[in-house]
Design an enzyme around this catalytic site. Structure first.
Site, PDB file in Angstrom:
ATOM      1  N   CYS A 184      -4.160  11.502   1.614  1.00 18.18           N
ATOM      2  CA  CYS A 184      -3.682  10.237   1.042  1.00 18.18           C
ATOM      3  C   CYS A 184      -4.785   9.352   0.480  1.00 18.18           C
ATOM      4  O   CYS A 184      -4.649   8.803  -0.618  1.00 18.18           O
ATOM      5  CB  CYS A 184      -2.856   9.469   2.062  1.00 18.18           C
ATOM      6  N   HIS A 212      -2.529   5.668   7.032  1.00 24.46           N
ATOM      7  CA  HIS A 212      -1.984   6.109   5.746  1.00 24.46           C
ATOM      8  C   HIS A 212      -2.337   5.089   4.679  1.00 24.46           C
ATOM      9  O   HIS A 212      -2.385   3.882   4.942  1.00 24.46           O
ATOM     10  CB  HIS A 212      -0.474   6.297   5.812  1.00 24.46           C
ATOM     11  N   ASP A 239       3.028   6.266  -4.202  1.00 25.56           N
ATOM     12  CA  ASP A 239       2.367   7.076  -3.169  1.00 25.56           C
ATOM     13  C   ASP A 239       2.410   8.538  -3.581  1.00 25.56           C
ATOM     14  O   ASP A 239       3.460   9.169  -3.561  1.00 25.56           O
ATOM     15  CB  ASP A 239       3.071   6.884  -1.823  1.00 25.56           C
TER      16      ASP A 239
END
Length: 280
Positions: free
Chosen positions: A70, A110, A127
């Site tokens: 991420c 995250h 995302d």
């Protein structure tokens, strides 16, 4: 040194307009998901991911043909969007995907983006770095509304909090709403994101240190790898493949996910390390 947008477009196979509008945002996310895999080979091989500069991310994900997790995916896309004229805030979230409702609170490990489109009211949640269940389209930062992505519906709910608004992203998977992660809209400085990335890439019990994972989002499927187990989710059906050996897993990383394994340190026995985590 600025990010080479042309090199990024070539990496993801994007030939469309580059104006900072909603259509470009949607198309970039789709192209990014098709081309750059989610993968954690560096942490698995003992290499910390601590430099989230534009230069470091472009070198790994664009020039060297690798993927990442991420902090790398959304880090790179954030620089791209800023270069195109979008407004970008880097946010932090707590993963709740596949956890029991009463599970202990997870850390802020995250990274996602809140994106402003010039001339458009409100913001979008973006995302491209949540692995097998990553958002395949931008969604509005809007509570309650069911929003269709390129794959499944998603929605944002507000959670009780004493520290300002906190949101939970959920996806409808096979007809059931599944929470993915919770987050606030407090912008995170790079130094804090780098500290969190170093933590998740080095913690001895962390999922990226003790197991192998990879994912790719095509136009009609989600392709997920965990250890020796490959799952291809398409239109409500799932095809599963169980690899017998680490060599077969490495072949899948190259052929199905497009990971440039030649980029890895030739002095590291990658096959032996993957063999240790086939059933993780």
């Amino acid at each position: 040194m600025g990010l080479d947008l042309t090199a990024y477009f070539n990496r993801i196979g994007y030939q469309g307009p580059a104006a900072p509008d909603v259509d470009t945002l949607q198309n970039l996310i789709a192209a990014h998901g098709r081309a750059i895999p989610f993968e954690n080979l560096d942490p698995l091989l003992g290499l910390p991911v601590a430099d989230l500069s534009a230069e470091a991310l472009a070198d790994k994900l664009i020039t060297r043909g690798r993927g990442g997790y991420c902090y790398e995916h959304n880090g790179l896309l954030g620089y791209v969007l800023e270069g195109l004229g979008y407004g970008v805030d880097r946010l932090a979230g707590r993963v709740v995907w596949m956890k029991e409702p009463d599970a202990p609170l997870s850390a802020l490990t995250h990274n996602l983006l809140a994106v402003t489109v010039p001339g458009v009211a409100g913001r979008y949640v973006v995302d491209v770095g949540f692995g097998g269940q990553t958002l395949s389209s931008p969604i509005r930062l809007q509570l309650g509304a069911v929003q269709q992505t390129r794959h499944e519906p998603c929605r944002l709910l507000e959670l009780p909090s004493t520290h300002g608004p906190e949101y939970q992203l959920a996806a409808q998977v096979r007809g059931v709403w599944q929470p993915l992660y919770r987050f606030t809209t407090v912008p995170q400085p790079r130094v804090d994101l780098e500290a969190a990335s170093w933590y998740v890439s080095t913690h001895p019990g962390g999922i990226f240190v003790v197991g192998l994972t990879a994912a790719l989002v095509t136009d009609d499927a989600r392709i997920n790898l965990r250890g020796r187990n490959l799952a291809i989710h398409r239109h409500g059906d799932t095809e599963r493949v169980r690899f017998d050996s680490a060599a077969e897993v490495l072949d899948a990383l190259t052929e199905r996910f497009g990971v440039n394994l030649s980029d890895l340190d030739p002095g590291v026995d990658v096959e032996a390390r993957v063999a240790q985590v086939l059933d993780s």
